[in-house]
Write an enzyme that holds these catalytic residues in place. Structure first.
Site, mmCIF file in Angstrom:
data_model
loop_
_atom_site.group_PDB
_atom_site.id
_atom_site.type_symbol
_atom_site.label_atom_id
_atom_site.label_comp_id
_atom_site.label_asym_id
_atom_site.label_seq_id
_atom_site.Cartn_x
_atom_site.Cartn_y
_atom_site.Cartn_z
ATOM 1 C CD GLU A 120 -49.977 -4.977 52.076
ATOM 2 O OE1 GLU A 120 -50.322 -6.130 51.737
ATOM 3 O OE2 GLU A 120 -50.413 -4.398 53.086
ATOM 4 N NE ARG A 131 -63.097 -1.112 55.397
ATOM 5 C CZ ARG A 131 -62.709 0.017 55.994
ATOM 6 N NH1 ARG A 131 -63.569 0.768 56.637
ATOM 7 N NH2 ARG A 131 -61.452 0.401 55.960
ATOM 8 C CB CYS A 177 -52.936 1.087 49.604
ATOM 9 S SG CYS A 177 -52.822 2.487 50.723
ATOM 10 C CG HIS A 185 -50.548 -0.850 54.236
ATOM 11 N ND1 HIS A 185 -50.986 -1.811 53.343
ATOM 12 C CD2 HIS A 185 -51.291 0.268 53.983
ATOM 13 C CE1 HIS A 185 -51.954 -1.297 52.587
ATOM 14 N NE2 HIS A 185 -52.159 -0.036 52.945
HETATM 15 N N1 PCA Z 1 -54.217 3.904 52.980
HETATM 16 C C1 PCA Z 1 -55.297 3.498 52.118
HETATM 17 C C2 PCA Z 1 -55.277 4.476 50.966
HETATM 18 C C3 PCA Z 1 -54.382 5.581 51.381
HETATM 19 C C4 PCA Z 1 -53.706 5.107 52.578
HETATM 20 O O1 PCA Z 1 -52.802 5.705 53.192
HETATM 21 C C5 PCA Z 1 -55.258 2.031 51.732
HETATM 22 O O2 PCA Z 1 -54.722 1.211 52.510
HETATM 23 O O3 PCA Z 1 -55.766 1.659 50.678
#
Ligand code: PCA
Length: 199
Positions: free
Chosen positions: A79, A89, A142, A164
């Protein structure tokens, strides 16, 4: 020896596992020149970032890398940006579902991640695993953690990033892409190796 604080999340959204924590907790305690400290954090707005900061203020890491699940993405994503927005959501694990709220009132709109996001993508791609740069971590928990940490450490030498990972094969239904746990672990190890690169 430098210190890395690496975090993974608890399950959310009806899942019983979160691949981010599954992968993080399999990492060794030392990777190259890095002492690796692992922490599981809740999928709760505000609290997740607080937990990371509590631990960071205890161990003073050089780098904080948070890992999260991005179900539906085909590869791992580094990211590039944390956004000052809470827009959910689905409710978080405390039932909170904010719309159009800031992470930090009066904070800047966004920060860039301070880890070498492109080197991370490059090293994983070169190893033959799917990886790409992402320009949005969304506006769920996140992104909340990423923005909170980038704001807290702005102008300091502590570097912050977010990575991610896709669903695990057992979570992915109806052609949704996934990645094997061992490949996620491999990707994380490769990323740790390039944490001192420039970009
Ligand atoms: N993914 C979510 C929150 C926790 C996770 O593992 C996100 O992408 O915000």
């Amino acid at each position: 020896m430098k210190t890395l604080l690496i975090t993974g999340f608890e399950p959310f959204g009806g899942e019983t596992v979160n691949p981010s924590w599954e992968a993080v907790h399999l990492l060794p305690d030392q990777v190259g020149n890095w002492a690796v400290s692992k922490l599981q954090i809740p999928v709760v707005y505000g609290l997740a970032g607080e937990r990371v900061l509590e631990e960071a203020n205890r161990i003073h890491p050089d780098v904080i890398l948070c890992i999260g699940q991005a179900g539906g993405r085909a590869g791992v994503t580094s990211e590039a940006v944390g956004l000052n927005l809470r827009e959910a959501r689905i409710p978080d694990n405390d039932g909170y579902q904010p719309i159009n709220q800031p992470v930090i009132a009066d904070g800047p709109a966004a920060y860039f991640a301070t880890v070498p996001v492109r080197a991370m993508v490059r090293t994983v791609t070169e190893a033959g695993l799917p990886a790409s740069l992402s320009l949005s971590a969304g506006a769920f928990v996140c992104n909340d953690v990423l923005y909170t940490l980038l704001h807290y450490y702005a102008g300091t030498s502590t570097r912050v990033g977010f990575f991610h990972v896709p669903f695990l094969p057992e979570q992915a239904k109806d052609g949704v892409p996934s990645m094997k746990l061992e490949d996620m672990v491999k990707a994380l190890l490769l990323c740790i190796d390039v944490l001192d690169e420039k970009t």
